[in-house]
Design a protein around this motif. Structure first.
Motif, PDB file in Angstrom:
ATOM      1  N   ALA A  16       0.836  -1.195   0.000  1.00 30.98           N
ATOM      2  CA  ALA A  16       0.000   0.000   0.000  1.00 30.98           C
ATOM      3  C   ALA A  16       0.875   1.250   0.000  1.00 30.98           C
ATOM      4  CB  ALA A  16      -0.924  -0.013   1.216  1.00 30.98           C
ATOM      5  N   GLU A  17       2.026   1.187   0.660  1.00 34.10           N
ATOM      6  CA  GLU A  17       2.933   2.327   0.682  1.00 34.10           C
ATOM      7  C   GLU A  17       3.495   2.613  -0.698  1.00 34.10           C
ATOM      8  OE1 GLU A  17       5.500   5.453   1.652  1.00 34.10           O
ATOM      9  OE2 GLU A  17       3.655   4.694   2.565  1.00 34.10           O
ATOM     10  N   LEU A  18       3.827   1.565  -1.439  1.00 34.82           N
ATOM     11  CA  LEU A  18       4.352   1.773  -2.793  1.00 34.82           C
ATOM     12  C   LEU A  18       3.285   2.379  -3.697  1.00 34.82           C
ATOM     13  CD1 LEU A  18       6.875   1.400  -4.534  1.00 34.82           C
ATOM     14  CD2 LEU A  18       6.006  -0.841  -5.209  1.00 34.82           C
ATOM     15  N   ILE A  19       2.053   1.962  -3.531  1.00 34.61           N
ATOM     16  CA  ILE A  19       0.946   2.568  -4.275  1.00 34.61           C
ATOM     17  C   ILE A  19       0.910   4.074  -4.007  1.00 34.61           C
ATOM     18  CG2 ILE A  19      -1.578   2.752  -4.410  1.00 34.61           C
ATOM     19  CD1 ILE A  19      -0.728   0.275  -5.802  1.00 34.61           C
ATOM     20  N   ARG A  20       1.025   4.452  -2.740  1.00 37.08           N
ATOM     21  CA  ARG A  20       0.995   5.868  -2.372  1.00 37.08           C
ATOM     22  C   ARG A  20       2.148   6.630  -3.031  1.00 37.08           C
ATOM     23  NH1 ARG A  20       3.441   9.336   0.552  1.00 37.08           N
ATOM     24  NH2 ARG A  20       4.942   7.791   1.305  1.00 37.08           N
ATOM     25  N   GLN A  21       3.348   6.044  -3.001  1.00 38.33           N
ATOM     26  CA  GLN A  21       4.517   6.703  -3.577  1.00 38.33           C
ATOM     27  C   GLN A  21       4.351   6.932  -5.080  1.00 38.33           C
ATOM     28  OE1 GLN A  21       8.049   4.447  -2.580  1.00 38.33           O
ATOM     29  NE2 GLN A  21       7.586   4.469  -0.394  1.00 38.33           N
ATOM     30  N   PHE A  22       3.804   5.945  -5.774  1.00 40.10           N
ATOM     31  CA  PHE A  22       3.593   6.095  -7.215  1.00 40.10           C
ATOM     32  C   PHE A  22       2.570   7.192  -7.499  1.00 40.10           C
ATOM     33  CE2 PHE A  22       6.184   2.497  -8.059  1.00 40.10           C
ATOM     34  CZ  PHE A  22       6.420   2.477  -9.423  1.00 40.10           C
ATOM     35  N   GLY A  23       1.508   7.222  -6.711  1.00 44.29           N
ATOM     36  CA  GLY A  23       0.496   8.249  -6.905  1.00 44.29           C
ATOM     37  C   GLY A  23       1.076   9.647  -6.748  1.00 44.29           C
ATOM     38  N   GLU A  24       1.907   9.831  -5.743  1.00 40.72           N
ATOM     39  CA  GLU A  24       2.515  11.145  -5.501  1.00 40.72           C
ATOM     40  C   GLU A  24       3.514  11.508  -6.598  1.00 40.72           C
ATOM     41  OE1 GLU A  24       4.233  11.331  -1.637  1.00 40.72           O
ATOM     42  OE2 GLU A  24       2.292  11.399  -0.598  1.00 40.72           O
ATOM     43  N   ARG A  25       4.354  10.551  -7.003  1.00 42.86           N
ATOM     44  CA  ARG A  25       5.394  10.848  -7.993  1.00 42.86           C
ATOM     45  C   ARG A  25       4.793  11.177  -9.352  1.00 42.86           C
ATOM     46  NH1 ARG A  25       8.813  12.764 -10.569  1.00 42.86           N
ATOM     47  NH2 ARG A  25      10.927  12.025 -10.986  1.00 42.86           N
ATOM     48  N   GLY A  55      -6.296  11.522 -10.959  1.00 47.09           N
ATOM     49  CA  GLY A  55      -5.698  12.796 -11.299  1.00 47.09           C
ATOM     50  C   GLY A  55      -4.267  12.700 -11.802  1.00 47.09           C
ATOM     51  N   THR A  56      -3.740  11.487 -11.926  1.00 45.03           N
ATOM     52  CA  THR A  56      -2.389  11.283 -12.456  1.00 45.03           C
ATOM     53  C   THR A  56      -2.479  10.676 -13.848  1.00 45.03           C
ATOM     54  OG1 THR A  56      -1.983   8.983 -11.752  1.00 45.03           O
ATOM     55  CG2 THR A  56      -1.710  10.709 -10.086  1.00 45.03           C
ATOM     56  N   ARG A  57      -1.323  10.432 -14.449  1.00 49.90           N
ATOM     57  CA  ARG A  57      -1.269   9.793 -15.772  1.00 49.90           C
ATOM     58  C   ARG A  57      -1.354   8.274 -15.677  1.00 49.90           C
ATOM     59  NH1 ARG A  57       1.554  12.693 -19.584  1.00 49.90           N
ATOM     60  NH2 ARG A  57       1.073  10.950 -20.973  1.00 49.90           N
ATOM     61  N   LEU A  58      -1.434   7.741 -14.482  1.00 52.34           N
ATOM     62  CA  LEU A  58      -1.380   6.292 -14.301  1.00 52.34           C
ATOM     63  C   LEU A  58      -2.744   5.647 -14.501  1.00 52.34           C
ATOM     64  CD1 LEU A  58       0.902   6.085 -11.131  1.00 52.34           C
ATOM     65  CD2 LEU A  58       1.542   5.516 -13.480  1.00 52.34           C
ATOM     66  N   GLY A  59      -2.794   4.649 -15.384  1.00 54.33           N
ATOM     67  CA  GLY A  59      -3.970   3.802 -15.524  1.00 54.33           C
ATOM     68  C   GLY A  59      -3.756   2.505 -14.755  1.00 54.33           C
ATOM     69  N   LEU A  60      -4.763   1.655 -14.785  1.00 53.94           N
ATOM     70  CA  LEU A  60      -4.713   0.405 -14.031  1.00 53.94           C
ATOM     71  C   LEU A  60      -4.864  -0.805 -14.942  1.00 53.94           C
ATOM     72  CD1 LEU A  60      -6.722   0.707 -10.682  1.00 53.94           C
ATOM     73  CD2 LEU A  60      -4.326   0.060 -10.977  1.00 53.94           C
ATOM     74  N   GLY A  61      -4.066  -1.822 -14.666  1.00 52.44           N
ATOM     75  CA  GLY A  61      -4.191  -3.100 -15.340  1.00 52.44           C
ATOM     76  C   GLY A  61      -4.279  -4.221 -14.325  1.00 52.44           C
ATOM     77  N   ALA A  62      -4.641  -5.411 -14.804  1.00 48.90           N
ATOM     78  CA  ALA A  62      -4.709  -6.594 -13.949  1.00 48.90           C
ATOM     79  C   ALA A  62      -3.834  -7.688 -14.541  1.00 48.90           C
ATOM     80  CB  ALA A  62      -6.154  -7.077 -13.815  1.00 48.90           C
ATOM     81  N   GLN A  63      -3.435  -8.634 -13.699  1.00 50.52           N
ATOM     82  CA  GLN A  63      -2.445  -9.625 -14.096  1.00 50.52           C
ATOM     83  C   GLN A  63      -3.039 -10.855 -14.777  1.00 50.52           C
ATOM     84  OE1 GLN A  63       0.166 -10.419 -10.768  1.00 50.52           O
ATOM     85  NE2 GLN A  63       0.507  -8.240 -10.409  1.00 50.52           N
ATOM     86  N   THR A  64      -4.313 -11.086 -14.615  1.00 50.71           N
ATOM     87  CA  THR A  64      -5.012 -12.182 -15.298  1.00 50.71           C
ATOM     88  C   THR A  64      -6.491 -12.049 -14.985  1.00 50.71           C
ATOM     89  OG1 THR A  64      -5.068 -14.591 -15.689  1.00 50.71           O
ATOM     90  CG2 THR A  64      -4.792 -13.867 -13.411  1.00 50.71           C
ATOM     91  N   LEU A  65      -7.301 -12.936 -15.526  1.00 45.31           N
ATOM     92  CA  LEU A  65      -8.719 -12.998 -15.198  1.00 45.31           C
ATOM     93  C   LEU A  65      -9.211 -14.403 -15.491  1.00 45.31           C
ATOM     94  CD1 LEU A  65     -10.963 -11.298 -17.922  1.00 45.31           C
ATOM     95  CD2 LEU A  65      -8.735 -12.311 -18.369  1.00 45.31           C
ATOM     96  N   ASN A  66     -10.345 -14.727 -14.885  1.00 47.87           N
ATOM     97  CA  ASN A  66     -10.959 -16.020 -15.160  1.00 47.87           C
ATOM     98  C   ASN A  66     -11.781 -15.927 -16.440  1.00 47.87           C
ATOM     99  OD1 ASN A  66     -13.254 -18.215 -14.786  1.00 47.87           O
ATOM    100  ND2 ASN A  66     -11.573 -18.775 -13.422  1.00 47.87           N
ATOM    101  N   PRO A  67     -11.848 -17.003 -17.229  1.00 49.11           N
ATOM    102  CA  PRO A  67     -12.612 -16.951 -18.483  1.00 49.11           C
ATOM    103  C   PRO A  67     -14.121 -16.791 -18.318  1.00 49.11           C
ATOM    104  CG  PRO A  67     -11.041 -18.772 -18.509  1.00 49.11           C
ATOM    105  CD  PRO A  67     -11.091 -18.253 -17.101  1.00 49.11           C
ATOM    106  N   VAL A  68     -14.658 -17.079 -17.127  1.00 55.27           N
ATOM    107  CA  VAL A  68     -16.106 -16.936 -16.936  1.00 55.27           C
ATOM    108  C   VAL A  68     -16.380 -15.726 -16.053  1.00 55.27           C
ATOM    109  CG1 VAL A  68     -16.487 -19.402 -17.244  1.00 55.27           C
ATOM    110  CG2 VAL A  68     -16.197 -18.494 -14.945  1.00 55.27           C
ATOM    111  N   HIS A  69     -17.626 -15.235 -16.101  1.00 55.07           N
ATOM    112  CA  HIS A  69     -17.965 -13.979 -15.445  1.00 55.07           C
ATOM    113  C   HIS A  69     -18.337 -14.124 -13.979  1.00 55.07           C
ATOM    114  CE1 HIS A  69     -17.530 -12.035 -19.237  1.00 55.07           C
ATOM    115  NE2 HIS A  69     -18.602 -12.607 -19.781  1.00 55.07           N
ATOM    116  N   SER A  70     -18.748 -15.317 -13.557  1.00 57.75           N
ATOM    117  CA  SER A  70     -19.128 -15.522 -12.158  1.00 57.75           C
ATOM    118  C   SER A  70     -19.287 -17.020 -11.925  1.00 57.75           C
ATOM    119  CB  SER A  70     -20.446 -14.800 -11.827  1.00 57.75           C
ATOM    120  OG  SER A  70     -21.517 -15.345 -12.598  1.00 57.75           O
TER     121      SER A  70
END
Length: 249
Positions: A16-25, A55-70
């Motif tokens: 969580a701290e690294l997330i904060r640092q990236f947001g600030e930088r 409010g930053t230039r950073l978007g979000l990605g995910a590392q994988t997903l399941n093929p079904v929705h639920s």
């Protein structure tokens, strides 16, 4: 003109701290205007990242997903869930998923379809092992992985794909494909795509993954068919990742 994309794959790292640092930088100026930047943290940090990156230039990605929705899939995450946290990109077929979790080309295709169905942009990861490269099979392996997905998609779906070439022997090892080696493979992928659609081939974004860092990013990104990077270890260091993003200008 293809907009460069720099994506930082944190794998099973971060805090969580690294997330904060990236947001600030990254709230600061000094980055190229024509550049997409995405952080791909572990699932538990998506909520914190969504707020910290606002409010930053950073978007979000995910590392994988399941093929079904639920459904009854304990421990899994669906594309619909990822969308609720502002995720735009999702890695599909990363070499660690293929090797450690036995994901086959068919699994990769199913996950690609699942991502497309909810409006996520799949980042299709392909690459050869050291044994395959030494045997001269690099393009055969890479184009098999690319083709198993792209040849089965509708034309409109192909336009939504990003492809990341990550030589397995260069991931987390400190070894990096030379700019010439990386360019050769990227050009081969683009030429393959031209067999479907020359316009698609021209607009397709191709990323290099495999120990990209602040020291080698500029030379790699200067290659004509490399449109960005899928960054591993260096994406966990705020200043290094910022420097890589600057190199994409």
């Amino acid at each position: 003109m293809r907009t460069p994309l720099i994506a930082g794959n944190w794998k099973m790292n971060g805090s969580a701290e690294l997330i904060r640092q990236f947001g600030e930088r990254f709230a600061q100026a000094g980055l190229p205007e024509a550049l997409d930047i995405t952080i791909i943290p572990p699932f538990p940090y998506l909520d914190a990242a969504q707020h910290a990156f606002e409010g930053t230039r950073l978007g979000l990605g995910a590392q994988t997903l399941n093929p079904v929705h639920s459904g009854a899939h304990t421990g899994e995450v669906s594309g619909q869930m990822l969308k609720e946290f502002g995720v735009c990109y999702v890695l599909i077929g990363h070499s660690e998923r293929r090797q450690l979790y036995r994901e086959t080309d068919d699994h990769v295709y199913d996950r690609t379809q699942a991502a497309l169905s909810v409006g996520l942009t799949p980042v299709l990861c392909v690459g050869e092992t050291l044994e395959e490269r030494d045997a001269g099979d690099t393009m055969q392996v890479v184009l098999r992985q690319v083709g198993h997905v792209m040849a089965r998609l509708e034309p409109a779906q192909r336009q939504q794909i990003v492809i990341a070439y990550e030589p397995v022997w260069a991931i987390g090892t400190g070894r990096t494909a030379s700019p010439e080696q990386a360019q050769e493979v990227m050009a081969g992928i683009r030429e393959y795509q031209a067999g479907f659609d020359t316009q698609l081939a021209a607009q397709l974004r191709l990323l290099y993954g495999g120990s990209m860092n602040a020291g080698n990013a500029a030379e790699l990104l200067a290659q004509p068919d490399i449109d960005g990077g899928l960054v591993g270890g260096a994406s966990l260091k705020v200043d290094d990742f910022y420097a890589i993003c600057q190199s994409a200008g």
